[in-house]
Motif scaffolding. Structure first.
Motif, PDB file in Angstrom:
ATOM      1  N   MET A  84       0.787  -1.333   0.020  1.00 45.71           N
ATOM      2  CA  MET A  84      -0.093  -0.023   0.063  1.00 45.71           C
ATOM      3  C   MET A  84       0.879   1.268  -0.234  1.00 45.71           C
ATOM      4  O   MET A  84       1.798   1.328   0.939  1.00 45.71           O
ATOM      5  CB  MET A  84      -0.913  -0.109   1.374  1.00 45.71           C
ATOM      6  CG  MET A  84      -1.785   1.251   1.465  1.00 45.71           C
ATOM      7  SD  MET A  84      -2.898   0.887   2.868  1.00 45.71           S
ATOM      8  CE  MET A  84      -4.314   1.046   2.057  1.00 45.71           C
ATOM      9  N   SER A  85       0.629   2.144  -0.753  1.00 48.20           N
ATOM     10  CA  SER A  85       1.377   3.352  -1.057  1.00 48.20           C
ATOM     11  C   SER A  85       1.019   4.562   0.014  1.00 48.20           C
ATOM     12  O   SER A  85      -0.267   4.398   0.416  1.00 48.20           O
ATOM     13  CB  SER A  85       1.230   4.048  -2.217  1.00 48.20           C
ATOM     14  OG  SER A  85       0.114   4.385  -2.679  1.00 48.20           O
ATOM     15  N   THR A  86       1.946   5.165   0.485  1.00 46.96           N
ATOM     16  CA  THR A  86       1.527   6.319   1.444  1.00 46.96           C
ATOM     17  C   THR A  86       1.235   7.765   0.716  1.00 46.96           C
ATOM     18  O   THR A  86       1.703   7.834  -0.434  1.00 46.96           O
ATOM     19  CB  THR A  86       2.897   6.575   2.295  1.00 46.96           C
ATOM     20  OG1 THR A  86       3.428   5.536   2.761  1.00 46.96           O
ATOM     21  CG2 THR A  86       2.656   7.822   3.012  1.00 46.96           C
ATOM     22  N   PRO A  87       0.226   8.021   1.170  1.00 46.98           N
ATOM     23  CA  PRO A  87      -0.510   9.299   0.315  1.00 46.98           C
ATOM     24  C   PRO A  87       0.314  10.405   0.344  1.00 46.98           C
ATOM     25  O   PRO A  87       1.381  10.557   1.182  1.00 46.98           O
ATOM     26  CB  PRO A  87      -1.949   9.802   0.970  1.00 46.98           C
ATOM     27  CG  PRO A  87      -1.734   9.068   2.406  1.00 46.98           C
ATOM     28  CD  PRO A  87      -0.753   7.838   2.267  1.00 46.98           C
ATOM     29  N   ALA A  88       0.547  11.228  -0.793  1.00 49.50           N
ATOM     30  CA  ALA A  88       1.378  12.479  -1.003  1.00 49.50           C
ATOM     31  C   ALA A  88       0.961  13.463   0.050  1.00 49.50           C
ATOM     32  O   ALA A  88      -0.214  13.778   0.015  1.00 49.50           O
ATOM     33  CB  ALA A  88       1.465  12.786  -2.491  1.00 49.50           C
ATOM     34  N   THR A  89       2.107  14.006   0.567  1.00 47.65           N
ATOM     35  CA  THR A  89       1.660  15.404   1.490  1.00 47.65           C
ATOM     36  C   THR A  89       2.135  16.349   0.892  1.00 47.65           C
ATOM     37  O   THR A  89       3.485  16.224   0.444  1.00 47.65           O
ATOM     38  CB  THR A  89       1.930  15.063   2.826  1.00 47.65           C
ATOM     39  OG1 THR A  89       3.050  14.667   3.122  1.00 47.65           O
ATOM     40  CG2 THR A  89       1.100  13.888   3.429  1.00 47.65           C
ATOM     41  N   THR A  90       1.745  17.645   1.231  1.00 46.87           N
ATOM     42  CA  THR A  90       2.554  18.853   0.889  1.00 46.87           C
ATOM     43  C   THR A  90       3.751  19.051   1.973  1.00 46.87           C
ATOM     44  O   THR A  90       3.828  18.911   3.041  1.00 46.87           O
ATOM     45  CB  THR A  90       1.885  20.308   1.265  1.00 46.87           C
ATOM     46  OG1 THR A  90       0.477  19.769   0.447  1.00 46.87           O
ATOM     47  CG2 THR A  90       2.751  21.238   0.663  1.00 46.87           C
ATOM     48  N   PRO A  91       5.132  19.134   1.254  1.00 39.89           N
ATOM     49  CA  PRO A  91       6.307  19.198   1.767  1.00 39.89           C
ATOM     50  C   PRO A  91       6.166  20.615   2.494  1.00 39.89           C
ATOM     51  O   PRO A  91       5.538  21.649   2.116  1.00 39.89           O
ATOM     52  CB  PRO A  91       7.634  19.014   0.788  1.00 39.89           C
ATOM     53  CG  PRO A  91       6.781  19.531  -0.551  1.00 39.89           C
ATOM     54  CD  PRO A  91       5.374  19.224  -0.332  1.00 39.89           C
ATOM     55  N   ASP A  92       6.899  20.608   3.664  1.00 41.95           N
ATOM     56  CA  ASP A  92       7.114  21.844   4.450  1.00 41.95           C
ATOM     57  C   ASP A  92       8.155  22.890   3.646  1.00 41.95           C
ATOM     58  O   ASP A  92       9.122  22.378   2.911  1.00 41.95           O
ATOM     59  CB  ASP A  92       8.015  21.590   5.598  1.00 41.95           C
ATOM     60  CG  ASP A  92       7.409  20.930   6.837  1.00 41.95           C
ATOM     61  OD1 ASP A  92       6.094  21.206   6.828  1.00 41.95           O
ATOM     62  OD2 ASP A  92       7.919  20.371   7.673  1.00 41.95           O
ATOM     63  N   LEU A  93       7.567  23.975   3.087  1.00 39.85           N
ATOM     64  CA  LEU A  93       8.157  24.890   2.168  1.00 39.85           C
ATOM     65  C   LEU A  93       8.446  26.099   2.829  1.00 39.85           C
ATOM     66  O   LEU A  93       7.816  26.849   3.668  1.00 39.85           O
ATOM     67  CB  LEU A  93       7.260  25.189   0.985  1.00 39.85           C
ATOM     68  CG  LEU A  93       6.689  24.003   0.021  1.00 39.85           C
ATOM     69  CD1 LEU A  93       5.652  24.524  -0.846  1.00 39.85           C
ATOM     70  CD2 LEU A  93       7.913  23.484  -0.610  1.00 39.85           C
ATOM     71  N   THR A  94       9.511  26.539   2.465  1.00 34.68           N
ATOM     72  CA  THR A  94      10.117  27.910   2.540  1.00 34.68           C
ATOM     73  C   THR A  94       9.916  28.795   0.960  1.00 34.68           C
ATOM     74  O   THR A  94      10.459  28.207   0.281  1.00 34.68           O
ATOM     75  CB  THR A  94      11.697  28.005   3.138  1.00 34.68           C
ATOM     76  OG1 THR A  94      11.490  27.441   4.272  1.00 34.68           O
ATOM     77  CG2 THR A  94      11.883  29.534   3.281  1.00 34.68           C
ATOM     78  N   LEU A  95       9.347  29.850   1.125  1.00 34.96           N
ATOM     79  CA  LEU A  95       9.171  30.649  -0.183  1.00 34.96           C
ATOM     80  C   LEU A  95      10.001  31.767  -0.009  1.00 34.96           C
ATOM     81  O   LEU A  95       9.753  32.467   1.110  1.00 34.96           O
ATOM     82  CB  LEU A  95       7.595  31.197  -0.356  1.00 34.96           C
ATOM     83  CG  LEU A  95       6.921  29.946  -0.699  1.00 34.96           C
ATOM     84  CD1 LEU A  95       5.288  30.572  -0.796  1.00 34.96           C
ATOM     85  CD2 LEU A  95       7.270  28.927  -1.831  1.00 34.96           C
ATOM     86  N   ARG A  96      11.202  31.975  -0.774  1.00 40.56           N
ATOM     87  CA  ARG A  96      12.083  33.063  -0.630  1.00 40.56           C
ATOM     88  C   ARG A  96      12.645  33.358  -2.141  1.00 40.56           C
ATOM     89  O   ARG A  96      12.348  32.513  -3.056  1.00 40.56           O
ATOM     90  CB  ARG A  96      13.047  32.499   0.221  1.00 40.56           C
ATOM     91  CG  ARG A  96      13.925  31.413  -0.411  1.00 40.56           C
ATOM     92  CD  ARG A  96      15.331  31.303   0.017  1.00 40.56           C
ATOM     93  NE  ARG A  96      15.888  30.067  -0.338  1.00 40.56           N
ATOM     94  CZ  ARG A  96      16.750  30.093  -1.476  1.00 40.56           C
ATOM     95  NH1 ARG A  96      16.917  31.182  -2.435  1.00 40.56           N
ATOM     96  NH2 ARG A  96      17.366  28.729  -1.707  1.00 40.56           N
ATOM     97  N   PRO A  97      13.025  34.789  -2.395  1.00 37.44           N
ATOM     98  CA  PRO A  97      13.648  34.992  -3.507  1.00 37.44           C
ATOM     99  C   PRO A  97      14.690  34.061  -3.933  1.00 37.44           C
ATOM    100  O   PRO A  97      15.781  33.945  -2.808  1.00 37.44           O
ATOM    101  CB  PRO A  97      14.116  36.431  -3.562  1.00 37.44           C
ATOM    102  CG  PRO A  97      13.247  36.909  -1.869  1.00 37.44           C
ATOM    103  CD  PRO A  97      13.080  35.795  -1.107  1.00 37.44           C
ATOM    104  N   GLY A  98      15.057  33.966  -5.229  1.00 35.94           N
ATOM    105  CA  GLY A  98      16.367  33.407  -5.559  1.00 35.94           C
ATOM    106  C   GLY A  98      17.400  34.311  -5.648  1.00 35.94           C
ATOM    107  O   GLY A  98      17.286  35.575  -5.657  1.00 35.94           O
TER     108      GLY A  98
END
Length: 164
Positions: A1-15
């Motif tokens: 049985m596969s594990t459902p995908a979850t949203t990763p912890d994200l940091t949004l920042r300028p490149g």
């Protein structure tokens, strides 16, 4: 049985300039399936040079927004300020992380940063291939409305969208 995908912890920042190599690699990975769908390996995102990416990261009129999960670049989008408007482009999400809300997070953050820009643009525009219904739904759900369509080739239609 596969594990459902979850949203990763994200940091949004300028490149920044140090992100050029990773952004270049992400862009290629993210757009190769689109190039295959179009039958054109010479699409702009795949032919853009590393030097061009590095130049854009230092351009005062361009914000490259990065979504980082841990030490990994998960996605990015460009926001180019042109006169009274701003253009969104090169929305890229790592192929194995698609469908987790990263694109939505990037676009929402880009809009917030655009509104905080001095001067704030009066509109946001973008162009995208019409072949992906999920992508079109995402853009519409964020308030972008189709302004026109353009046939680029027999198998390729570009949709131009705008939000005031």
């Amino acid at each position: 049985m596969s594990t459902p995908a979850t949203t990763p912890d994200l940091t949004l920042r300028p490149g920044g300039p140090d992100d050029a190599g990773e952004l270049f690699t992400l862009q290629r990975a993210a757009f190769v399936d689109e190039a295959q769908a179009f039958g054109d390996p010479f699409t702009l995102p795949l032919t853009e040079s590393l030097d061009r990416v590095r130049t854009l990261l230092g351009d005062a009129d361009t914000l490259v927004l990065c979504a980082v999960s841990g030490a990994r670049m998960a996605g990015s989008v460009r926001l180019r300020f042109l006169g009274h408007g701003a253009v969104l482009s090169r929305l890229a999400v790592a192929p194995d992380l698609r469908g987790l809300g990263i694109a939505r997070s990037l676009l929402q953050e880009a809009e917030e940063r655009a509104c905080a820009h001095d001067p704030a643009p009066t509109s946001l525009t973008l162009s995208a291939g019409a072949h992906d219904p999920a992508q079109m739904r995402l853009y519409r759900s964020l308030g972008l409305a189709e302004t026109s369509r353009e046939r680029i080739a027999d198998h390729l239609v570009m949709v131009h969208m705008r939000k005031e």
